[in-house]
Design a protein around this motif. Sequence first.
Motif, PDB file in Angstrom:
ATOM      1  N   GLY A 297     -12.851  30.123  49.945  1.00 16.54           N
ATOM      2  CA  GLY A 297     -13.168  30.212  48.532  1.00 16.54           C
ATOM      3  C   GLY A 297     -14.604  30.597  48.291  1.00 16.54           C
ATOM      4  N   VAL A 298     -15.232  29.876  47.371  1.00 16.45           N
ATOM      5  CA  VAL A 298     -16.582  30.220  46.950  1.00 16.45           C
ATOM      6  C   VAL A 298     -17.321  28.940  46.585  1.00 16.45           C
ATOM      7  CG1 VAL A 298     -15.901  30.565  44.535  1.00 16.45           C
ATOM      8  CG2 VAL A 298     -17.902  31.750  45.419  1.00 16.45           C
ATOM      9  N   ARG A 299     -18.624  28.951  46.840  1.00 19.02           N
ATOM     10  CA  ARG A 299     -19.482  27.813  46.479  1.00 19.02           C
ATOM     11  C   ARG A 299     -20.520  28.319  45.485  1.00 19.02           C
ATOM     12  NH1 ARG A 299     -21.177  26.692  51.278  1.00 19.02           N
ATOM     13  NH2 ARG A 299     -19.509  25.172  51.675  1.00 19.02           N
ATOM     14  N   VAL A 300     -20.581  27.686  44.323  1.00 20.70           N
ATOM     15  CA  VAL A 300     -21.509  28.086  43.266  1.00 20.70           C
ATOM     16  C   VAL A 300     -22.579  27.013  43.143  1.00 20.70           C
ATOM     17  CG1 VAL A 300     -21.784  28.734  40.847  1.00 20.70           C
ATOM     18  CG2 VAL A 300     -19.665  29.308  42.067  1.00 20.70           C
ATOM     19  N   ARG A 301     -23.809  27.394  43.399  1.00 18.26           N
ATOM     20  CA  ARG A 301     -24.934  26.468  43.237  1.00 18.26           C
ATOM     21  C   ARG A 301     -25.574  26.722  41.873  1.00 18.26           C
ATOM     22  NH1 ARG A 301     -25.650  24.116  48.118  1.00 18.26           N
ATOM     23  NH2 ARG A 301     -25.031  25.300  49.990  1.00 18.26           N
ATOM     24  N   HIS A 302     -25.735  25.653  41.108  1.00 12.91           N
ATOM     25  CA  HIS A 302     -26.279  25.771  39.761  1.00 12.91           C
ATOM     26  C   HIS A 302     -27.214  24.610  39.486  1.00 12.91           C
ATOM     27  CE1 HIS A 302     -23.141  22.796  38.812  1.00 12.91           C
ATOM     28  NE2 HIS A 302     -22.278  23.619  39.417  1.00 12.91           N
ATOM     29  N   SER A 303     -27.800  24.605  38.312  1.00 18.14           N
ATOM     30  CA  SER A 303     -28.845  23.617  38.024  1.00 18.14           C
ATOM     31  C   SER A 303     -28.320  22.193  37.975  1.00 18.14           C
ATOM     32  CB  SER A 303     -29.519  23.959  36.691  1.00 18.14           C
ATOM     33  OG  SER A 303     -28.581  23.925  35.632  1.00 18.14           O
ATOM     34  N   ALA A 304     -27.001  22.019  37.828  1.00 11.60           N
ATOM     35  CA  ALA A 304     -26.429  20.669  37.794  1.00 11.60           C
ATOM     36  C   ALA A 304     -25.840  20.251  39.126  1.00 11.60           C
ATOM     37  CB  ALA A 304     -25.353  20.583  36.701  1.00 11.60           C
ATOM     38  N   GLY A 305     -25.934  21.111  40.144  1.00  9.83           N
ATOM     39  CA  GLY A 305     -25.384  20.756  41.444  1.00  9.83           C
ATOM     40  C   GLY A 305     -24.650  21.916  42.089  1.00  9.83           C
ATOM     41  N   THR A 306     -23.515  21.611  42.716  1.00  7.60           N
ATOM     42  CA  THR A 306     -22.722  22.604  43.432  1.00  7.60           C
ATOM     43  C   THR A 306     -21.259  22.433  43.081  1.00  7.60           C
ATOM     44  OG1 THR A 306     -24.282  22.606  45.290  1.00  7.60           O
ATOM     45  CG2 THR A 306     -22.086  23.491  45.708  1.00  7.60           C
ATOM     46  N   THR A 307     -20.565  23.550  42.901  1.00 11.17           N
ATOM     47  CA  THR A 307     -19.138  23.521  42.620  1.00 11.17           C
ATOM     48  C   THR A 307     -18.413  24.375  43.652  1.00 11.17           C
ATOM     49  OG1 THR A 307     -19.528  23.282  40.232  1.00 11.17           O
ATOM     50  CG2 THR A 307     -17.334  23.983  40.921  1.00 11.17           C
ATOM     51  N   GLU A 308     -17.388  23.786  44.265  1.00 11.68           N
ATOM     52  CA  GLU A 308     -16.525  24.523  45.184  1.00 11.68           C
ATOM     53  C   GLU A 308     -15.311  25.003  44.406  1.00 11.68           C
ATOM     54  OE1 GLU A 308     -17.086  24.959  48.457  1.00 11.68           O
ATOM     55  OE2 GLU A 308     -18.777  23.596  48.789  1.00 11.68           O
ATOM     56  N   ALA A 309     -14.915  26.253  44.623  1.00  6.20           N
ATOM     57  CA  ALA A 309     -13.802  26.808  43.854  1.00  6.20           C
ATOM     58  C   ALA A 309     -13.084  27.871  44.668  1.00  6.20           C
ATOM     59  CB  ALA A 309     -14.306  27.398  42.541  1.00  6.20           C
ATOM     60  N   ASP A 310     -11.945  28.293  44.144  1.00  5.11           N
ATOM     61  CA  ASP A 310     -11.198  29.391  44.749  1.00  5.11           C
ATOM     62  C   ASP A 310     -11.700  30.750  44.275  1.00  5.11           C
ATOM     63  OD1 ASP A 310      -8.835  27.920  46.133  1.00  5.11           O
ATOM     64  OD2 ASP A 310      -8.883  27.053  44.123  1.00  5.11           O
ATOM     65  N   LEU A 311     -12.390  30.747  43.135  1.00  2.00           N
ATOM     66  CA  LEU A 311     -12.739  32.018  42.490  1.00  2.00           C
ATOM     67  C   LEU A 311     -13.913  31.801  41.555  1.00  2.00           C
ATOM     68  CD1 LEU A 311     -11.863  35.001  41.850  1.00  2.00           C
ATOM     69  CD2 LEU A 311     -10.382  34.053  40.082  1.00  2.00           C
ATOM     70  N   VAL A 312     -14.824  32.783  41.490  1.00  2.00           N
ATOM     71  CA  VAL A 312     -15.895  32.757  40.505  1.00  2.00           C
ATOM     72  C   VAL A 312     -15.774  33.997  39.637  1.00  2.00           C
ATOM     73  CG1 VAL A 312     -17.581  33.855  42.057  1.00  2.00           C
ATOM     74  CG2 VAL A 312     -18.376  32.539  40.089  1.00  2.00           C
ATOM     75  N   LEU A 313     -15.889  33.802  38.331  1.00  2.00           N
ATOM     76  CA  LEU A 313     -15.787  34.886  37.360  1.00  2.00           C
ATOM     77  C   LEU A 313     -17.166  35.127  36.764  1.00  2.00           C
ATOM     78  CD1 LEU A 313     -12.880  33.560  37.539  1.00  2.00           C
ATOM     79  CD2 LEU A 313     -12.520  34.391  35.218  1.00  2.00           C
ATOM     80  N   GLY A 314     -17.699  36.324  36.944  1.00  2.00           N
ATOM     81  CA  GLY A 314     -18.970  36.693  36.332  1.00  2.00           C
ATOM     82  C   GLY A 314     -18.717  37.291  34.965  1.00  2.00           C
ATOM     83  N   ALA A 315     -18.938  36.498  33.930  1.00  2.00           N
ATOM     84  CA  ALA A 315     -18.741  36.943  32.549  1.00  2.00           C
ATOM     85  C   ALA A 315     -20.028  36.724  31.769  1.00  2.00           C
ATOM     86  CB  ALA A 315     -17.574  36.173  31.911  1.00  2.00           C
ATOM     87  N   ASP A 316     -21.148  37.010  32.433  1.00  2.00           N
ATOM     88  CA  ASP A 316     -22.454  36.653  31.898  1.00  2.00           C
ATOM     89  C   ASP A 316     -23.252  37.844  31.395  1.00  2.00           C
ATOM     90  OD1 ASP A 316     -22.455  37.366  34.581  1.00  2.00           O
ATOM     91  OD2 ASP A 316     -24.125  36.071  35.127  1.00  2.00           O
ATOM     92  N   GLY A 317     -22.558  38.848  30.861  1.00  2.00           N
ATOM     93  CA  GLY A 317     -23.215  39.871  30.079  1.00  2.00           C
ATOM     94  C   GLY A 317     -23.846  40.998  30.879  1.00  2.00           C
ATOM     95  N   ILE A 318     -24.479  41.897  30.129  1.00  2.00           N
ATOM     96  CA  ILE A 318     -25.009  43.122  30.721  1.00  2.00           C
ATOM     97  C   ILE A 318     -26.068  42.836  31.776  1.00  2.00           C
ATOM     98  CG2 ILE A 318     -26.725  43.440  28.897  1.00  2.00           C
ATOM     99  CD1 ILE A 318     -26.245  46.470  29.138  1.00  2.00           C
ATOM    100  N   ASN A 319     -26.823  41.753  31.612  1.00  2.00           N
ATOM    101  CA  ASN A 319     -27.843  41.377  32.593  1.00  2.00           C
ATOM    102  C   ASN A 319     -27.318  40.273  33.511  1.00  2.00           C
ATOM    103  OD1 ASN A 319     -29.931  43.179  31.595  1.00  2.00           O
ATOM    104  ND2 ASN A 319     -30.045  41.823  29.820  1.00  2.00           N
ATOM    105  N   SER A 320     -26.109  40.438  33.966  1.00  2.00           N
ATOM    106  CA  SER A 320     -25.378  39.431  34.728  1.00  2.00           C
ATOM    107  C   SER A 320     -26.122  38.942  35.972  1.00  2.00           C
ATOM    108  CB  SER A 320     -24.021  40.007  35.140  1.00  2.00           C
ATOM    109  OG  SER A 320     -23.377  39.191  36.081  1.00  2.00           O
TER     110      SER A 320
END
Length: 385
Positions: free
Chosen positions: A140-163
């Motif tokens: 899967g995928v591991r997403v590190r963010h300001s609140a910690g870490t999330t393990e998932a099967d999929l990450v969706l980048g829907a964060d705009g033109i300056n993604s």
Amino acid sequence: MIANPNGADRRAVVVGAGIAGLTAAIALRQRGWQVEVLERAAAVEAAGSGLSLWPNGLRGLDVIGVGAEVREQSLAATEGGMRDTAGRWLSRTDIAELRDRYGDLVVIHRTRLSEILHDALGTVPRFGCPVDAVEFTAHGVRVRHSAGTTEADLVLGADGINSTIRTALWPRARPPIYAGYTAWRTIVVPAGPVDSGGETLGRGQRVGIAPLRDGRVYLFATANLPAGQHSPGDELGEVRRRFGSWHDPIPALLDAADPEAILRHDIYELPPLRTYIRERAVLLGDAAHAMTPNLGQGANLAVEDAVTLAALLDRIPDIPTALAEYDRVRRARVRPLARLSRRMGTALQLALPAATPVRNAVLRLTPDSAALRALGPVLSWEPPA
């Protein structure tokens, strides 16, 4: 609305709580996915602009069960089309015929659409939570963010033109490029009713008017200017100097505008990506294919992306195979529309004194029915079964 358990025990991280991200999160949750939405902004930001939801986008919203509520924002048929600066019609759009041929058309305040989608999501996105890194794992995928870490099967980048996701995972992608013109946008409370919408074309600049259901008016304007050439503190003054002598009701709408509510953004578009997917990551909306706004399709294509992705993940059990099919069908759909929008912008922003009368003459001579038929490839899209 579709409810399906096929996504049970699957986890997705959606980066971005805009139209693409919220629609995708709703669609996946309805199919049994566990979804976490991360948004770098500290809170839902009030939007001072409107947007058009065309029949294709509304069909996508029907899939997640909010189409009827959005259609409640629709006005009865109003005049539409293009005029010159004196107010003479260059072309007209028969809104009633458009609805009969393709389906409903809604102009909605961007904030109202956001409220509808947030309500449908049913959970609160994690605001003030920028993504620091994305790492692919064995399964899967591991997403590190300001609140910690999330393990998932999929990450969706829907964060705009300056993604952030695109920058991190598509390091060779070309950056957004300036389209050559800037845009002002605002919502106006007019002194009297405004029943006619459409665009007015000048030399290298134009104005658009879109009445909203609550009596307010979405007003936008564009002008050919170098990138970054703004007028801090006096954007309304700049707009009045450029457009205050154009036909009614433009001067009255500018007189009613709030100087603090004028938004100014240079128009950028994203060069075509070779792919919208990488391993267990996928791009949606402006993060994948930000285009110029001349077709009014940005929000609609974001909705299309979201419901298409969810449907394919539901239909095709293997995630990489589902993503590959999403990549194939969405790039084939979006690329011609991006080119068309760019060409439209070139024509509508013509500034040469000898060229604008020719453009206006072509618009006058083109049958309105032909222009309506030309919308077919754009508006006839249907969601995947």
